[in-house]
Write a protein that holds these residues in place. Structure first.
Motif, PDB file in Angstrom:
ATOM      1  N   PRO A 139       0.753  -1.257  -0.218  1.00  0.00           N
ATOM      2  CA  PRO A 139      -0.118   0.077  -0.025  1.00  0.00           C
ATOM      3  C   PRO A 139       0.621   1.190  -0.045  1.00  0.00           C
ATOM      4  N   HIS A 140       2.020   1.326   0.814  1.00  0.00           N
ATOM      5  CA  HIS A 140       2.823   2.446   0.782  1.00  0.00           C
ATOM      6  C   HIS A 140       3.473   2.777  -0.669  1.00  0.00           C
ATOM      7  N   MET A 141       4.024   1.348  -1.188  1.00  0.00           N
ATOM      8  CA  MET A 141       4.508   1.735  -2.658  1.00  0.00           C
ATOM      9  C   MET A 141       3.532   2.276  -3.399  1.00  0.00           C
ATOM     10  N   ASN A 142       2.282   1.560  -3.385  1.00  0.00           N
ATOM     11  CA  ASN A 142       1.175   2.137  -4.182  1.00  0.00           C
ATOM     12  C   ASN A 142       0.850   3.576  -3.991  1.00  0.00           C
ATOM     13  N   ASP A 143       0.821   4.045  -2.907  1.00  0.00           N
ATOM     14  CA  ASP A 143       0.658   5.326  -2.412  1.00  0.00           C
ATOM     15  C   ASP A 143       1.396   6.457  -3.043  1.00  0.00           C
ATOM     16  N   SER A 144       2.856   6.216  -2.903  1.00  0.00           N
ATOM     17  CA  SER A 144       3.876   6.976  -3.559  1.00  0.00           C
ATOM     18  C   SER A 144       3.716   7.133  -5.073  1.00  0.00           C
ATOM     19  N   THR A 145       3.502   5.805  -5.640  1.00  0.00           N
ATOM     20  CA  THR A 145       3.426   5.792  -6.935  1.00  0.00           C
ATOM     21  C   THR A 145       2.114   6.909  -7.738  1.00  0.00           C
ATOM     22  N   LEU A 146       1.175   6.529  -6.798  1.00  0.00           N
ATOM     23  CA  LEU A 146      -0.064   7.255  -7.226  1.00  0.00           C
ATOM     24  C   LEU A 146       0.343   8.775  -7.069  1.00  0.00           C
ATOM     25  N   THR A 147       1.024   9.146  -5.927  1.00  0.00           N
ATOM     26  CA  THR A 147       1.362  10.606  -5.762  1.00  0.00           C
ATOM     27  C   THR A 147       2.019  11.208  -6.763  1.00  0.00           C
ATOM     28  N   ALA A 148       3.194  10.387  -7.311  1.00  0.00           N
ATOM     29  CA  ALA A 148       3.840  10.845  -8.286  1.00  0.00           C
ATOM     30  C   ALA A 148       3.029  10.814  -9.531  1.00  0.00           C
ATOM     31  N   LEU A 149       2.305  10.043  -9.974  1.00  0.00           N
ATOM     32  CA  LEU A 149       1.578   9.981 -11.115  1.00  0.00           C
ATOM     33  C   LEU A 149       0.472  11.228 -11.094  1.00  0.00           C
ATOM     34  N   LYS A 150      -0.133  11.407  -9.846  1.00  0.00           N
ATOM     35  CA  LYS A 150      -0.996  12.845  -9.789  1.00  0.00           C
ATOM     36  C   LYS A 150      -0.314  13.989 -10.014  1.00  0.00           C
ATOM     37  N   LYS A 151       1.093  14.059  -9.389  1.00  0.00           N
ATOM     38  CA  LYS A 151       1.794  15.267  -9.862  1.00  0.00           C
ATOM     39  C   LYS A 151       2.180  15.526 -11.209  1.00  0.00           C
ATOM     40  N   SER A 152       2.549  14.442 -11.784  1.00  0.00           N
ATOM     41  CA  SER A 152       2.891  14.312 -13.270  1.00  0.00           C
ATOM     42  C   SER A 152       1.772  14.987 -14.015  1.00  0.00           C
ATOM     43  N   ILE A 153       0.441  14.387 -13.682  1.00  0.00           N
ATOM     44  CA  ILE A 153      -0.508  14.633 -14.513  1.00  0.00           C
ATOM     45  C   ILE A 153      -1.082  16.313 -14.310  1.00  0.00           C
ATOM     46  N   ASP A 154      -0.735  16.577 -12.809  1.00  0.00           N
ATOM     47  CA  ASP A 154      -1.131  18.012 -12.638  1.00  0.00           C
ATOM     48  C   ASP A 154      -0.247  19.043 -13.671  1.00  0.00           C
ATOM     49  N   GLU A 155       1.122  18.543 -13.337  1.00  0.00           N
ATOM     50  CA  GLU A 155       2.061  19.468 -14.147  1.00  0.00           C
ATOM     51  C   GLU A 155       1.841  19.351 -15.491  1.00  0.00           C
ATOM     52  N   GLY A 156       1.436  18.374 -16.124  1.00  0.00           N
ATOM     53  CA  GLY A 156       1.157  18.382 -17.610  1.00  0.00           C
ATOM     54  C   GLY A 156      -0.131  19.231 -18.048  1.00  0.00           C
ATOM     55  N   PHE A 157      -0.836  19.141 -17.120  1.00  0.00           N
ATOM     56  CA  PHE A 157      -2.251  19.918 -17.359  1.00  0.00           C
ATOM     57  C   PHE A 157      -2.013  21.464 -17.289  1.00  0.00           C
ATOM     58  N   ARG A 158      -1.109  21.890 -16.297  1.00  0.00           N
ATOM     59  CA  ARG A 158      -0.802  23.228 -15.917  1.00  0.00           C
ATOM     60  C   ARG A 158       0.122  23.694 -17.166  1.00  0.00           C
ATOM     61  N   ALA A 159       1.061  22.881 -17.566  1.00  0.00           N
ATOM     62  CA  ALA A 159       1.952  23.325 -19.140  1.00  0.00           C
ATOM     63  C   ALA A 159       0.941  23.174 -20.055  1.00  0.00           C
ATOM     64  N   PHE A 160       0.003  22.494 -20.163  1.00  0.00           N
ATOM     65  CA  PHE A 160      -0.912  22.666 -21.472  1.00  0.00           C
ATOM     66  C   PHE A 160      -1.693  23.941 -21.286  1.00  0.00           C
ATOM     67  N   THR A 161      -2.297  24.168 -20.251  1.00  0.00           N
ATOM     68  CA  THR A 161      -2.939  25.605 -19.873  1.00  0.00           C
ATOM     69  C   THR A 161      -2.206  26.777 -20.509  1.00  0.00           C
ATOM     70  N   ARG A 162      -0.905  26.585 -19.920  1.00  0.00           N
ATOM     71  CA  ARG A 162       0.001  27.788 -20.227  1.00  0.00           C
ATOM     72  C   ARG A 162       0.421  28.006 -21.963  1.00  0.00           C
ATOM     73  N   ALA A 163       0.641  27.048 -22.294  1.00  0.00           N
ATOM     74  CA  ALA A 163       0.940  26.896 -23.901  1.00  0.00           C
ATOM     75  C   ALA A 163      -0.284  27.196 -24.789  1.00  0.00           C
ATOM     76  N   TYR A 164      -1.606  26.632 -24.277  1.00  0.00           N
ATOM     77  CA  TYR A 164      -2.621  26.664 -25.313  1.00  0.00           C
ATOM     78  C   TYR A 164      -3.621  27.471 -24.552  1.00  0.00           C
ATOM     79  N   GLY A 165      -3.706  27.888 -23.622  1.00  0.00           N
ATOM     80  CA  GLY A 165      -4.934  28.645 -22.690  1.00  0.00           C
ATOM     81  C   GLY A 165      -5.523  29.467 -23.820  1.00  0.00           C
ATOM     82  N   ASP A 166      -4.570  30.506 -24.172  1.00  0.00           N
ATOM     83  CA  ASP A 166      -4.965  31.722 -24.700  1.00  0.00           C
ATOM     84  C   ASP A 166      -5.662  31.173 -26.107  1.00  0.00           C
ATOM     85  N   THR A 167      -5.318  30.379 -26.979  1.00  0.00           N
ATOM     86  CA  THR A 167      -5.681  29.987 -28.159  1.00  0.00           C
ATOM     87  C   THR A 167      -7.174  29.379 -27.903  1.00  0.00           C
TER      88      THR A 167
END
Length: 295
Positions: A8-36
């Motif tokens: 469970p602890h390994m799974n939690d850390s993996t999920l946390t990393a996955l969530k962070k990467s998705i959040d960062e990817g979405f923020r990068a997408f909004t910065r790049a294409y938000g105005d368009t």
């Protein structure tokens, strides 16, 4: 047995990393294409502003007469027309007219957009079992997901304002019209379709002259449900800048203004009843007309 505790602890850390990467990817997408993306919705914003301007600047007797005329055309019932007029007069008497007109214009634009998007998708679903099996799970998610969740990606992409709220309302309210358009066309009697084919109708002629007219009462039920869901979303959408009756309700909740919340809540209920009665009556009239024609 140690892996049972470690996993469970390994799974939690993996999920946390996955969530962070998705959040960062979405923020990068909004910065790049938000105005368009925001500029893509400029025509929609113009339509909404013009609709709101018409509803709020037109003298109230003209608006009441217009709504009464629409109610009479749809229902042919003096009771429904009278109840609509009385409801609107009470809304004006309690000084909620401007907010109500903003809400009505928002619902009008949401309904037009939902019809323009939802009916073609429903038609395509009715023609393909495979597409139906793909779209139905998406609609299930859209209908079961908490309404607050819709606000998060919309606000991140487009910020706070009318258009983000409008998009969130449309996403929340569109599933019924898609489902019932698909259902209505699929329920058209096969014998009628065979008769249309026997007369040499093309696919477009069969859709336009046979399937859509016969499915119209069911489609009207979908439009009715879409309007009700859009009204239910209005208060939540006020959190991201949608003007209308939702904002006073939100203000009442934040500041414990009991009468403000109750009055504006009742105004939303009144508008919902008008929309519901008029659209239901129109659907019943269509049903009777079709039964007479095909009886």
């Amino acid at each position: 047995m140690d892996w049972l505790y470690r996993f469970p602890h390994m799974n939690d850390s993996t999920l946390t990393a996955l969530k962070k990467s998705i959040d960062e990817g979405f923020r990068a997408f909004t910065r790049a294409y938000g105005d368009t993306i925001e500029s893509f919705f400029d025509p929609l914003q113009y339509f909404l502003i013009q609709s709101e301007r018409f509803m709020t600047t037109t003298p109230w007797p003209i608006i009441i007469a217009l709504i009464a005329a629409i109610a009479w055309f749809a229902s042919r019932s003096w009771k429904i027309v009278a109840s609509a007029i009385i409801t609107l007069l009470l809304i004006g008497f309690f000084d909620m007219w401007t907010d109500t007109m903003k809400t009505v214009s928002m619902i009008f634009v949401c309904t037009v957009l939902s019809i323009a998007i939802g009916i073609p998708i429903g038609i395509l679903m009715s023609r393909s079992d495979r597409l139906q099996s793909l779209v139905n799970p998406v609609l299930d998610v859209m209908q079961t997901m908490p309404s607050f969740v819709y606000l998060i990606p919309v606000v991140m992409l487009l910020g706070i304002g009318r258009v983000p709220g409008l998009i969130a309302v449309v996403i929340y309210a569109i599933p019924p019209i898609i489902r019932l358009t698909n259902l209505g066309i699929r329920l058209v009697d096969k014998d009628v379709l065979e008769a249309a084919d026997a007369f040499g109708s093309s696919n477009w002629q069969r859709l336009k002259n046979v399937q859509m007219p016969l499915a119209l009462p069911t489609i009207m039920a979908g439009i009715n449900q879409t309007i009700m869901m859009a009204l239910a979303m209005v208060v939540i959408a006020s959190m991201i800048g949608v003007q209308g009756l939702g904002q006073p309700v939100l203000k009442a909740i934040a500041n414990q203004y009991f009468t403000l919340g109750i009055f504006n809540g009742l105004a939303i209920v009144g508008i919902a009843i008008i929309f519901d009665r008029v659209s239901q009556a129109y659907g019943k009239r269509l049903q009777k007309h079709l039964e007479t024609v095909h009886g």
